[in-house]
Scaffold this motif. Structure first.
Motif, PDB file in Angstrom:
ATOM      1  N   ALA A   1       2.021  -6.865  -3.818  1.00  0.00           N
ATOM      2  CA  ALA A   1       1.942  -5.454  -3.451  1.00  0.00           C
ATOM      3  C   ALA A   1       0.736  -4.849  -4.151  1.00  0.00           C
ATOM      4  CB  ALA A   1       3.213  -4.732  -3.867  1.00  0.00           C
ATOM      5  N   GLY A   2       0.424  -3.655  -3.769  1.00  0.00           N
ATOM      6  CA  GLY A   2      -0.681  -2.960  -4.414  1.00  0.00           C
ATOM      7  C   GLY A   2      -1.944  -3.047  -3.584  1.00  0.00           C
ATOM      8  N   PHE A   3      -2.987  -2.461  -4.104  1.00  0.00           N
ATOM      9  CA  PHE A   3      -4.251  -2.376  -3.393  1.00  0.00           C
ATOM     10  C   PHE A   3      -5.317  -3.205  -4.090  1.00  0.00           C
ATOM     11  CE2 PHE A   3      -1.894   1.525  -2.598  1.00  0.00           C
ATOM     12  CZ  PHE A   3      -1.877   1.537  -1.216  1.00  0.00           C
ATOM     13  N   VAL A   4      -6.243  -3.708  -3.279  1.00  0.00           N
ATOM     14  CA  VAL A   4      -7.373  -4.477  -3.783  1.00  0.00           C
ATOM     15  C   VAL A   4      -8.638  -3.760  -3.345  1.00  0.00           C
ATOM     16  CG1 VAL A   4      -8.603  -6.687  -3.709  1.00  0.00           C
ATOM     17  CG2 VAL A   4      -6.095  -6.637  -3.621  1.00  0.00           C
ATOM     18  N   LEU A   5      -9.526  -3.491  -4.294  1.00  0.00           N
ATOM     19  CA  LEU A   5     -10.802  -2.867  -3.982  1.00  0.00           C
ATOM     20  C   LEU A   5     -11.792  -3.978  -3.697  1.00  0.00           C
ATOM     21  CD1 LEU A   5     -12.400  -0.248  -3.731  1.00  0.00           C
ATOM     22  CD2 LEU A   5     -13.025  -0.520  -6.142  1.00  0.00           C
ATOM     23  N   SER A   6     -12.055  -4.208  -2.416  1.00  0.00           N
ATOM     24  CA  SER A   6     -12.990  -5.253  -2.009  1.00  0.00           C
ATOM     25  C   SER A   6     -13.760  -4.756  -0.793  1.00  0.00           C
ATOM     26  CB  SER A   6     -12.230  -6.544  -1.655  1.00  0.00           C
ATOM     27  OG  SER A   6     -11.649  -6.444  -0.368  1.00  0.00           O
ATOM     28  N   ASN A   7     -14.625  -5.615  -0.273  1.00  0.00           N
ATOM     29  CA  ASN A   7     -15.362  -5.242   0.939  1.00  0.00           C
ATOM     30  C   ASN A   7     -14.676  -5.770   2.200  1.00  0.00           C
ATOM     31  OD1 ASN A   7     -15.949  -7.911   0.523  1.00  0.00           O
ATOM     32  ND2 ASN A   7     -18.151  -7.698   0.696  1.00  0.00           N
ATOM     33  N   ARG A   8     -13.495  -6.338   2.070  1.00  0.00           N
ATOM     34  CA  ARG A   8     -12.735  -6.827   3.224  1.00  0.00           C
ATOM     35  C   ARG A   8     -12.161  -5.657   4.017  1.00  0.00           C
ATOM     36  NH1 ARG A   8      -8.040  -9.847   1.792  1.00  0.00           N
ATOM     37  NH2 ARG A   8      -7.949 -10.237   4.015  1.00  0.00           N
ATOM     38  N   ALA A   9     -12.296  -5.708   5.317  1.00  0.00           N
ATOM     39  CA  ALA A   9     -11.811  -4.618   6.179  1.00  0.00           C
ATOM     40  C   ALA A   9     -10.327  -4.331   5.961  1.00  0.00           C
ATOM     41  CB  ALA A   9     -12.085  -4.953   7.646  1.00  0.00           C
ATOM     42  N   ALA A  10      -9.504  -5.367   5.832  1.00  0.00           N
ATOM     43  CA  ALA A  10      -8.063  -5.164   5.655  1.00  0.00           C
ATOM     44  C   ALA A  10      -7.760  -4.419   4.355  1.00  0.00           C
ATOM     45  CB  ALA A  10      -7.333  -6.506   5.675  1.00  0.00           C
ATOM     46  N   ASP A  11      -8.484  -4.739   3.287  1.00  0.00           N
ATOM     47  CA  ASP A  11      -8.268  -4.062   2.008  1.00  0.00           C
ATOM     48  C   ASP A  11      -8.705  -2.603   2.087  1.00  0.00           C
ATOM     49  OD1 ASP A  11      -7.261  -6.390   0.843  1.00  0.00           O
ATOM     50  OD2 ASP A  11      -9.223  -7.004   0.085  1.00  0.00           O
ATOM     51  N   ILE A  12      -9.849  -2.349   2.724  1.00  0.00           N
ATOM     52  CA  ILE A  12     -10.337  -0.978   2.882  1.00  0.00           C
ATOM     53  C   ILE A  12      -9.367  -0.182   3.749  1.00  0.00           C
ATOM     54  CG2 ILE A  12     -12.184   0.471   3.824  1.00  0.00           C
ATOM     55  CD1 ILE A  12     -14.131  -1.821   3.082  1.00  0.00           C
ATOM     56  N   ASN A  13      -8.936  -0.757   4.864  1.00  0.00           N
ATOM     57  CA  ASN A  13      -8.007  -0.061   5.766  1.00  0.00           C
ATOM     58  C   ASN A  13      -6.706   0.323   5.064  1.00  0.00           C
ATOM     59  OD1 ASN A  13      -9.856  -0.323   7.843  1.00  0.00           O
ATOM     60  ND2 ASN A  13      -8.844  -2.094   8.749  1.00  0.00           N
ATOM     61  N   ALA A  14      -6.201  -0.559   4.218  1.00  0.00           N
ATOM     62  CA  ALA A  14      -4.957  -0.271   3.496  1.00  0.00           C
ATOM     63  C   ALA A  14      -5.135   0.927   2.564  1.00  0.00           C
ATOM     64  CB  ALA A  14      -4.502  -1.503   2.708  1.00  0.00           C
ATOM     65  N   ILE A  15      -6.257   0.990   1.873  1.00  0.00           N
ATOM     66  CA  ILE A  15      -6.513   2.105   0.958  1.00  0.00           C
ATOM     67  C   ILE A  15      -6.721   3.397   1.738  1.00  0.00           C
ATOM     68  CG2 ILE A  15      -8.146   3.044  -0.720  1.00  0.00           C
ATOM     69  CD1 ILE A  15      -8.512   0.161  -1.776  1.00  0.00           C
ATOM     70  N   VAL A  16      -7.506   3.331   2.812  1.00  0.00           N
ATOM     71  CA  VAL A  16      -7.759   4.526   3.631  1.00  0.00           C
ATOM     72  C   VAL A  16      -6.453   5.070   4.193  1.00  0.00           C
ATOM     73  CG1 VAL A  16      -8.845   5.357   5.765  1.00  0.00           C
ATOM     74  CG2 VAL A  16     -10.151   3.933   4.171  1.00  0.00           C
ATOM     75  N   GLU A  17      -5.603   4.197   4.681  1.00  0.00           N
ATOM     76  CA  GLU A  17      -4.307   4.620   5.228  1.00  0.00           C
ATOM     77  C   GLU A  17      -3.453   5.302   4.157  1.00  0.00           C
ATOM     78  OE1 GLU A  17      -1.273   5.221   8.017  1.00  0.00           O
ATOM     79  OE2 GLU A  17      -3.346   4.593   8.358  1.00  0.00           O
ATOM     80  N   ALA A  18      -3.445   4.723   2.966  1.00  0.00           N
ATOM     81  CA  ALA A  18      -2.656   5.309   1.883  1.00  0.00           C
ATOM     82  C   ALA A  18      -3.190   6.674   1.455  1.00  0.00           C
ATOM     83  CB  ALA A  18      -2.630   4.365   0.685  1.00  0.00           C
ATOM     84  N   LEU A  19      -4.502   6.823   1.452  1.00  0.00           N
ATOM     85  CA  LEU A  19      -5.103   8.076   0.998  1.00  0.00           C
ATOM     86  C   LEU A  19      -5.096   9.174   2.059  1.00  0.00           C
ATOM     87  CD1 LEU A  19      -8.189   6.680  -0.955  1.00  0.00           C
ATOM     88  CD2 LEU A  19      -6.094   7.665  -1.931  1.00  0.00           C
ATOM     89  N   PHE A  20      -5.357   8.793   3.321  1.00  0.00           N
ATOM     90  CA  PHE A  20      -5.579   9.804   4.350  1.00  0.00           C
ATOM     91  C   PHE A  20      -4.715   9.673   5.594  1.00  0.00           C
ATOM     92  CE2 PHE A  20      -9.687   9.272   2.121  1.00  0.00           C
ATOM     93  CZ  PHE A  20      -9.765  10.537   1.557  1.00  0.00           C
ATOM     94  N   GLY A  21      -3.892   8.634   5.673  1.00  0.00           N
ATOM     95  CA  GLY A  21      -3.080   8.426   6.862  1.00  0.00           C
ATOM     96  C   GLY A  21      -1.901   9.381   6.940  1.00  0.00           C
ATOM     97  N   PRO A  22      -1.184   9.328   8.060  1.00  0.00           N
ATOM     98  CA  PRO A  22       0.002  10.187   8.211  1.00  0.00           C
ATOM     99  C   PRO A  22       0.992   9.907   7.072  1.00  0.00           C
ATOM    100  CG  PRO A  22      -0.423   8.910  10.215  1.00  0.00           C
ATOM    101  CD  PRO A  22      -1.383   8.425   9.170  1.00  0.00           C
ATOM    102  N   GLY A  23       1.477  10.948   6.499  1.00  0.00           N
ATOM    103  CA  GLY A  23       2.438  10.793   5.412  1.00  0.00           C
ATOM    104  C   GLY A  23       1.813  10.391   4.101  1.00  0.00           C
ATOM    105  N   ALA A  24       0.475  10.411   4.033  1.00  0.00           N
ATOM    106  CA  ALA A  24      -0.199  10.022   2.794  1.00  0.00           C
ATOM    107  C   ALA A  24       0.192  10.980   1.682  1.00  0.00           C
ATOM    108  CB  ALA A  24      -1.717  10.034   2.989  1.00  0.00           C
ATOM    109  N   GLY A  25       0.274  10.447   0.514  1.00  0.00           N
ATOM    110  CA  GLY A  25       0.635  11.262  -0.634  1.00  0.00           C
ATOM    111  C   GLY A  25      -0.101  10.768  -1.854  1.00  0.00           C
ATOM    112  N   TYR A  26       0.502  10.927  -2.956  1.00  0.00           N
ATOM    113  CA  TYR A  26      -0.109  10.500  -4.210  1.00  0.00           C
ATOM    114  C   TYR A  26       0.519   9.169  -4.573  1.00  0.00           C
ATOM    115  CZ  TYR A  26      -1.341  15.275  -3.791  1.00  0.00           C
ATOM    116  OH  TYR A  26      -1.810  16.452  -3.281  1.00  0.00           O
ATOM    117  N   HIS A  27      -0.293   8.176  -4.747  1.00  0.00           N
ATOM    118  CA  HIS A  27       0.193   6.822  -4.984  1.00  0.00           C
ATOM    119  C   HIS A  27      -0.152   6.394  -6.389  1.00  0.00           C
ATOM    120  CE1 HIS A  27       1.052   6.288  -0.711  1.00  0.00           C
ATOM    121  NE2 HIS A  27       0.018   7.096  -0.562  1.00  0.00           N
TER     122      HIS A  27
END
Length: 123
Positions: A96-122
Motif C-alpha cells: 500500500a502507499g504511494f511511490v514517487l516515480s516517473n511511472r504513469a501508474a504511480d503518478i496517476n495514483a497520486i493525482v487521483e488521491a490529491l485531486f480525484g473525486p472524494g480526495a482528501g488529506y492522506h
C-alpha cells in the motif's frame, strides 16, 4: 485549448531529503503540466513559518524525521492543502502507499488521491 491533465497549472510541492526527487520524476510531472517545487525538510519549515509557501498539493517523503512529519502534517491540514506521503522507490513488499516515480501508474495514483473525486488529506 484546455489541457486534459487534472494537474495542469497546479503547483505541487515535493518535500523530502536530498535525492528524493529525480530529474525523471520532475520531467514526468512537468509533462502533465504541473508546476513542481522541491523543498528540503528544513527549507519547508523555514518557508512555512513565514507563510511564503503557496501550493495546491504536497507530496511528502515518508523517510523524514517524525517530528518534521508532524509539523508538516499540521501545517498542511490547517491550510486544507491535500497531501500524500510517498516513498522514493518501489519496494518488493509494497502492499500500500504511494511511490514517487516517473511511472504513469504511480503518478496517476497520486493525482487521483490529491485531486480525484472524494480526495482528501492522506497520511
Amino acid at each position: 485549448m484546455k489541457s486534459l491533465s487534472p494537474i495542469a497549472g497546479k503547483t505541487i510541492v515535493i518535500i523530502g531529503e536530498p535525492g528524493f526527487v529525480s530529474d525523471g520524476v520532475k520531467k514526468a510531472w512537468a509533462a502533465r503540466q504541473a508546476v513542481v517545487v522541491t523543498s528540503s525538510v528544513n527549507m519547508f519549515t523555514m518557508r512555512s513559518s513565514n507563510e511564503t509557501l503557496a501550493c495546491d498539493a504536497a507530496i511528502v517523503d515518508v523517510t523524514i524525521p517524525d517530528e518534521a512529519m508532524l509539523i508538516m502534517n499540521e501545517w498542511l491540514e490547517t491550510r486544507r492543502i491535500p497531501f500524500v506521503f510517498a516513498q522514493g522507490h518501489r519496494a518488493e513488499a509494497l502492499s500500500a502507499g504511494f511511490v514517487l516515480s516517473n511511472r504513469a501508474a504511480d503518478i496517476n495514483a497520486i493525482v487521483e488521491a490529491l485531486f480525484g473525486p472524494g480526495a482528501g488529506y492522506h497520511h
